[in-house]
Design a protein around this motif. Structure first.
Motif, PDB file in Angstrom:
ATOM      1  N   ALA A 155       4.265  -1.291   9.162  1.00 11.12           N
ATOM      2  CA  ALA A 155       4.941  -2.412   8.845  1.00 11.12           C
ATOM      3  C   ALA A 155       6.077  -2.927   9.677  1.00 11.12           C
ATOM      4  N   ARG A 156       6.768  -1.907  10.173  1.00  7.64           N
ATOM      5  CA  ARG A 156       7.978  -2.496  10.943  1.00  7.64           C
ATOM      6  C   ARG A 156       7.419  -2.902  12.068  1.00  7.64           C
ATOM      7  N   PHE A 177       0.893  -1.123  -0.031  1.00  8.48           N
ATOM      8  CA  PHE A 177      -0.061   0.018   0.055  1.00  8.48           C
ATOM      9  C   PHE A 177       0.788   1.259  -0.004  1.00  8.48           C
ATOM     10  N   THR A 178       1.866   1.297   0.526  1.00 11.08           N
ATOM     11  CA  THR A 178       3.080   2.307   0.559  1.00 11.08           C
ATOM     12  C   THR A 178       3.233   2.420  -1.151  1.00 11.08           C
ATOM     13  N   ILE A 179       3.601   1.460  -1.858  1.00 15.27           N
ATOM     14  CA  ILE A 179       4.075   1.560  -3.282  1.00 15.27           C
ATOM     15  C   ILE A 179       2.542   2.070  -3.899  1.00 15.27           C
ATOM     16  N   ALA A 183       6.861  16.215   1.766  1.00 21.32           N
ATOM     17  CA  ALA A 183       6.301  16.280   2.796  1.00 21.32           C
ATOM     18  C   ALA A 183       5.009  15.841   2.916  1.00 21.32           C
ATOM     19  N   GLY A 184       4.070  16.014   2.067  1.00 18.05           N
ATOM     20  CA  GLY A 184       2.681  15.675   2.287  1.00 18.05           C
ATOM     21  C   GLY A 184       2.724  13.959   1.945  1.00 18.05           C
ATOM     22  N   LEU A 198       4.756   7.695   6.275  1.00 18.26           N
ATOM     23  CA  LEU A 198       5.496   7.226   7.416  1.00 18.26           C
ATOM     24  C   LEU A 198       4.548   6.194   8.162  1.00 18.26           C
ATOM     25  N   PRO A 199       3.253   6.702   8.648  1.00 18.71           N
ATOM     26  CA  PRO A 199       2.584   5.790   9.598  1.00 18.71           C
ATOM     27  C   PRO A 199       2.410   4.293   9.009  1.00 18.71           C
TER      28      PRO A 199
END
Length: 216
Positions: A206-207, A152-154, A193-194, A200-201
């Motif tokens: 994921a981590r 989902f980050t991709i 930044a947006g 980042l969340p």
């Protein structure tokens, strides 16, 4: 060095683009999960017709450019009476594209379900669909969560493609502001930044999921 006054005045415009990107990411992720589960389920069927349909979907989505898929969806929607819907086209195209990768993620983790569990489900009289929903899917989804979050980050990073169908997401909003203010560096830093604000969340989640999985 502070922000240019014109850039400051354009912050609401960039904020709206950020909101559109967030909405697009969430909706496309939902489509991705649904299509991923369907694609995986079809590939696990015994009937070759269903397996072929699932494999065709995965191969088609993974083997063709996402931007081409977006154009196909965008120009097909008017034939269905849904013209002038760039958000809908972007959600469907990006979600369908990501869904093929989700299907493969789930299919790989399908091996976690033992034959004994499947035999127990058949003994209880569960259909293949019910077995998938109540036995296979919960285990596969749980094991796949860290990788799915990365997917989902991709997906988030593919949302700028929506600008080609005139959806004013964050990147497109930034381009509009740059054309007006000629402050490319400041605007692009705000755009970056947006994306980080959304990404980042997801990366942190994921981590945490991966650490929890290793500690289990």
């Amino acid at each position: 060095m502070g922000l240019d006054q014109q850039v400051v005045a354009a912050l609401p415009e960039l904020g709206h683009g950020l909101l559109m990107t967030l909405v697009l990411t969430v909706l496309a992720s939902l489509v991705s999960v649904v299509m991923g589960q369907l694609g995986c389920f079809l590939q696990l069927r015994r009937a070759w017709v269903w397996r072929a349909a699932g494999r065709l979907y995965v191969s088609l989505m993974r083997g063709t450019p996402a931007i081409v898929q977006l154009f196909v969806v965008f120009f097909t929607l008017p034939r269905l009476g849904l013209g002038g819907q760039p958000m809908l086209a972007a959600v469907l195209a990006i979600g369908l594209n990501s869904g093929a990768y989700v299907a493969e993620i789930l299919r790989v983790n399908r091996s976690l379900v033992t034959r004994g569990q499947l035999e127990a489900a058949r003994t209880l009289g569960l259909s293949r669909l019910m077995t998938w929903w109540y036995v296979i899917n919960p285990q596969v989804m749980r094991a796949s969560l860290p990788v799915l979050v990365n997917e989902f980050t991709i997906l988030l990073k593919t949302t700028p493609l929506a600008s080609v169908v005139a959806l004013t997401e964050l990147t497109y909003a930034g381009q509009i502001v740059i054309a007006r203010t000629y402050e490319a560096t400041q605007v692009l830093l705000l755009v970056a930044a947006g994306y980080l604000l959304i990404a980042l969340p997801l990366i942190a989640a994921a981590r945490r999921l991966e650490a929890k999985r290793r500690g289990a």
